[in-house]
Every structure is written in structure tokens, then in C-alpha cells.
Design a protein around this motif. Structure first.
Motif, PDB file in Angstrom:
ATOM      1  N   ARG A  22       7.109   3.628  -9.421  1.00  0.00           N
ATOM      2  CA  ARG A  22       8.326   3.836  -8.956  1.00  0.00           C
ATOM      3  C   ARG A  22       9.148   3.192  -7.859  1.00  0.00           C
ATOM      4  N   GLU A  23       8.360   4.191  -6.761  1.00  0.00           N
ATOM      5  CA  GLU A  23       8.446   3.664  -5.218  1.00  0.00           C
ATOM      6  C   GLU A  23       8.134   2.192  -4.449  1.00  0.00           C
ATOM      7  N   SER A  24       8.115   1.345  -5.592  1.00  0.00           N
ATOM      8  CA  SER A  24       8.057   0.164  -5.350  1.00  0.00           C
ATOM      9  C   SER A  24       9.157   0.036  -5.512  1.00  0.00           C
ATOM     10  N   GLY A  25       9.898  -0.296  -5.924  1.00  0.00           N
ATOM     11  CA  GLY A  25      11.252  -0.228  -7.064  1.00  0.00           C
ATOM     12  C   GLY A  25      11.005  -0.934  -8.709  1.00  0.00           C
ATOM     13  N   VAL A  26       9.714  -0.222  -9.017  1.00  0.00           N
ATOM     14  CA  VAL A  26       9.821  -1.170 -10.568  1.00  0.00           C
ATOM     15  C   VAL A  26      10.864   0.004 -11.318  1.00  0.00           C
ATOM     16  N   THR A  27      11.481  -0.670 -12.263  1.00  0.00           N
ATOM     17  CA  THR A  27      11.470   0.081 -13.617  1.00  0.00           C
ATOM     18  C   THR A  27      11.284  -0.250 -14.566  1.00  0.00           C
ATOM     19  N   ALA A  28      10.689  -1.761 -14.694  1.00  0.00           N
ATOM     20  CA  ALA A  28       9.673  -1.218 -16.570  1.00  0.00           C
ATOM     21  C   ALA A  28       8.682  -1.764 -15.939  1.00  0.00           C
ATOM     22  N   PHE A  51       5.535  17.422 -13.902  1.00  0.00           N
ATOM     23  CA  PHE A  51       6.123  18.716 -13.446  1.00  0.00           C
ATOM     24  C   PHE A  51       5.125  19.747 -14.022  1.00  0.00           C
ATOM     25  N   ASP A  52       4.003  20.033 -12.932  1.00  0.00           N
ATOM     26  CA  ASP A  52       2.544  20.954 -13.769  1.00  0.00           C
ATOM     27  C   ASP A  52       2.976  22.523 -13.158  1.00  0.00           C
ATOM     28  N   GLY A  53       4.294  22.909 -12.773  1.00  0.00           N
ATOM     29  CA  GLY A  53       4.726  24.066 -12.038  1.00  0.00           C
ATOM     30  C   GLY A  53       4.478  24.218 -11.041  1.00  0.00           C
ATOM     31  N   GLU A  54       3.846  23.314 -10.176  1.00  0.00           N
ATOM     32  CA  GLU A  54       3.754  23.546  -8.075  1.00  0.00           C
ATOM     33  C   GLU A  54       4.464  22.546  -7.848  1.00  0.00           C
ATOM     34  N   LEU A  55       5.153  22.867  -6.854  1.00  0.00           N
ATOM     35  CA  LEU A  55       5.943  22.674  -5.860  1.00  0.00           C
ATOM     36  C   LEU A  55       4.949  21.561  -5.220  1.00  0.00           C
ATOM     37  N   THR A  56       6.067  19.977  -5.488  1.00  0.00           N
ATOM     38  CA  THR A  56       5.455  19.216  -4.866  1.00  0.00           C
ATOM     39  C   THR A  56       5.908  17.948  -3.663  1.00  0.00           C
ATOM     40  N   ASP A  57       6.260  18.451  -2.254  1.00  0.00           N
ATOM     41  CA  ASP A  57       6.849  17.519  -1.426  1.00  0.00           C
ATOM     42  C   ASP A  57       7.082  16.215  -1.739  1.00  0.00           C
ATOM     43  N   ILE A  58       7.687  15.593  -2.206  1.00  0.00           N
ATOM     44  CA  ILE A  58       7.996  13.923  -2.133  1.00  0.00           C
ATOM     45  C   ILE A  58       9.128  13.691  -1.484  1.00  0.00           C
ATOM     46  N   ASP A  59       8.976  12.552  -0.726  1.00  0.00           N
ATOM     47  CA  ASP A  59      10.447  11.896  -0.207  1.00  0.00           C
ATOM     48  C   ASP A  59      10.976  11.112  -1.258  1.00  0.00           C
ATOM     49  N   GLU A  68       0.945  -1.352   0.248  1.00  0.00           N
ATOM     50  CA  GLU A  68       0.290   0.091   0.082  1.00  0.00           C
ATOM     51  C   GLU A  68       1.334   1.252  -0.016  1.00  0.00           C
ATOM     52  N   VAL A  69       0.967   1.330  -0.868  1.00  0.00           N
ATOM     53  CA  VAL A  69       2.541   2.605  -1.330  1.00  0.00           C
ATOM     54  C   VAL A  69       1.482   4.521  -1.276  1.00  0.00           C
ATOM     55  N   GLN A  70       1.746   5.167  -0.142  1.00  0.00           N
ATOM     56  CA  GLN A  70       1.086   6.205  -0.458  1.00  0.00           C
ATOM     57  C   GLN A  70       1.718   7.561  -1.363  1.00  0.00           C
ATOM     58  N   ALA A 116      -0.617   8.874  -9.941  1.00  0.00           N
ATOM     59  CA  ALA A 116      -0.225   7.916  -8.584  1.00  0.00           C
ATOM     60  C   ALA A 116       0.040   7.062  -8.914  1.00  0.00           C
ATOM     61  N   ASN A 117      -0.675   6.048  -9.804  1.00  0.00           N
ATOM     62  CA  ASN A 117       0.002   4.316 -10.302  1.00  0.00           C
ATOM     63  C   ASN A 117       1.306   4.368 -10.457  1.00  0.00           C
ATOM     64  N   ILE A 118       1.818   5.444 -11.743  1.00  0.00           N
ATOM     65  CA  ILE A 118       3.012   5.469 -12.169  1.00  0.00           C
ATOM     66  C   ILE A 118       4.288   5.516 -10.703  1.00  0.00           C
ATOM     67  N   PHE A 119       3.825   6.436  -9.993  1.00  0.00           N
ATOM     68  CA  PHE A 119       4.572   6.927  -9.078  1.00  0.00           C
ATOM     69  C   PHE A 119       4.448   5.736  -8.579  1.00  0.00           C
ATOM     70  N   ALA A 120       3.657   5.179  -8.254  1.00  0.00           N
ATOM     71  CA  ALA A 120       4.337   3.866  -6.307  1.00  0.00           C
ATOM     72  C   ALA A 120       4.324   3.207  -7.021  1.00  0.00           C
TER      73      ALA A 120
END
Length: 260
Positions: free
Chosen positions: A74-80, A117-125, A23-25, A68-72
Motif C-alpha cells: 500500500r505504501e508503494s502505491g499499490v491499489t490492487a 486494528f489490534d487495539g494498540e496505538l501505532t505511529d504510522i506515517d 525497500e519499504v520500512q 508488513a507485506n500488505i502495508f508495504a
């Protein structure tokens, strides 16, 4: 690590042994993205599976949170990512039941959050935090060549006939297209039409993830056949074609592991 994104007809991956649900936030929605992590018979190592339309196929194409799907993933270690898409056939070679590995895409969607990259700052860990800086990705080749070749090689090994190439026209949905709209797509050079190919492909490119699509034609697009397009007819083609898609994906996963 390799991930499959399942579309219409592939909400669950047959023979996939789920070892855990991650469950990826993400910064893009309140609820976490649920990703199944596990193994396939005969394939070493762990894979990920994400149903694009949510569990139970409840999210229509225009409301999918692609970011959200694509970011999650990537955060799960997916490369392809190997994405499965149901499409309507436009090219004469893309009749119902035909499987294609497209090499180009035209985006007709609107109103979807289509960039990180939509022109808004996003605090992403994350190691590469996104900022308001303008970013232009190279989208000359929307699909990663090495992944496309892997799919084509997998098709040969698994005995699944596929059409190599083709232009995917991504429309907004959730309704199907009119005859005039299909004519326009045809004139623009589209060989197939679907509702989920974008912005998924572009978002994967923005995050540096390899991405390719395998498409199953589930009907002729409007006006290209005398047959009436029905959900019953589409489901029948899905039931037949997804077995081949499944064989193709298993072979592709094995080759991906071999190539490291």
C-alpha cells in the motif's frame, strides 16, 4: 498500481524487467520489505512483484509477516493485488494442475497477526494512521468482484482453463493435513486447502486494497487419492502449471491497465 504476490512455485516472475527494488520500512518488522518494481512485455506502466515466502522461498507460511507485506505494498502505491496460491484439491473438479479463482474463504489459522486494528496505538506515517479504535471490516465477499471478473476474462483471452469459484480453506501449516482434517474441511464446504490465503485477504480489505486469488492445485488433499503426496510430485505440477499462471497474469495486467 497492480501488484502480484507470488507463492510457492512463483518466487520470481518470468520476463519481468525489474527497474528498481523498493525497500519499504514498516512498523511491523525491523527489516524493510523488498518489492520489485518493473514492467512486463506488452504491458504498459509499472507493476510490483512481492514473493510471499521471501527471496529464495525461505519463510514458511506461519512465519510470513503478512501485515508488513500488505502495508508495504500500500505504501508503494499499490491499489490492487493478484495473489498466487498453491493448494491441495478437495472438490472433485480440483485435481492436480487445475487452476481456480476462489470466491470464498474459511480461516483455520491461529496465532497469526491478522489485523492492523489490534487495539494498540501505532505511529504510522500515513494519511490514515491506525488507532486503537475497534474496526470491523465487511468480509461478506473476501475477494474483490471486479478483480475476480478480470481474472476470469483474462483466462478466456489467454486460453487458460480455470474453475470459477470455490471455497479456500486456510490452514496453519507448514505440515500438510491429516485425512481426518481434510474430511472436516470437506464437511465444512472447502473445495481447496492452502496455508497462505489468510490473513492476507483480510489485511488487504482493511487497507482498502482490491484483492483476488488465483490458485493452482498441486495435489489431491490427504485421503482423496491413493497417490502418496511428495514434494517431487508437487514440484512437477508446479513446473507445468505456473506457465499457465504466468500467461494468465500477463493478460490480467494488460486488462487492468486498459480498465484504468
Amino acid at each position: 498500481m497492480l501488484a502480484f504476490i507470488g507463492g510457492t512455485g512463483l518466487n520470481q516472475l518470468p520476463d519481468f524487467h525489474v527497474e528498481r527494488i523498493a525497500e519499504v520500512q514498516t512498523p511491523y518488522q525491523a527489516a524493510p520489505v523488498r518489492i520489485a518494481c518493473g514492467t512486463l512485455p506488452g504491458v504498459s506502466g509499472q507493476l510490483c512483484f512481492l514473493p510471499r515466502h521471501g527471496e529464495g522461498h525461505t519463510v514458511p507460511p506461519h512465519r510470513i509477516n503478512y501485515r508488513a507485506n500488505i502495508f508495504a505494498l500500500r505504501e508503494s502505491g499499490v491499489t490492487a493485488i493478484l495473489a498466487v496460491n498453491a493448494v491441495g484439491g478437495i472438490h472433485r473438479e480440483m485435481g492436480p494442475g487445475v487452476i481456480a479463482v476462489p470466491d470464498q474463504i474459511i480461516d483455520y489459522t491461529s496465532g497469526r497477526a491478522h489485523t492492523f486494528f489490534d487495539g494498540e496505538l501505532t505511529d504510522i506515517d500515513s494519511p490514515d494512521r491506525f488507532t486503537a479504535s475497534v474496526t470491523h471490516i465487511d468480509f461478506t465477499e473476501p475477494y474483490t468482484a471486479i478483480l475476480r471478473e478480470l481474472l476470469l476474462q483474462s483466462a478466456k483471452q489467454s486460453g487458460v482453463p480455470v474453475w470459477s469459484g470455490g471455497v479456500y480453506g486456510a490452514t496453519q501449516g507448514p505440515r500438510l493435513e491429516s485425512v481426518a482434517e481434510v474430511r472436516r474441511l470437506q464437511n465444512d464446504g472447502c473445495d481447496m486447502v492452502g496455508m497462505t490465503g489468510m490473513p492476507e485477504a483480510a489485511l488487504a480489505r482493511e487497507l482498502g486494497l482490491d484483492y483476488a486469488s488465483v490458485c493452482l492445485s498441486v495435489n489431491w488433499a490427504a485421503g482423496l487419492s491413493d497417490d502418496v503426496i511428495t514434494m517431487a510430485g508437487i514440484r512437477e505440477v508446479l513446473a507445468q502449471g505456473m506457465g499457465q499462471i504466468h500467461r494468465l497474469l500477463i493478460t490480467a495486467a494488460g486488462l487492468f491497465r486498459e480498465k484504468g
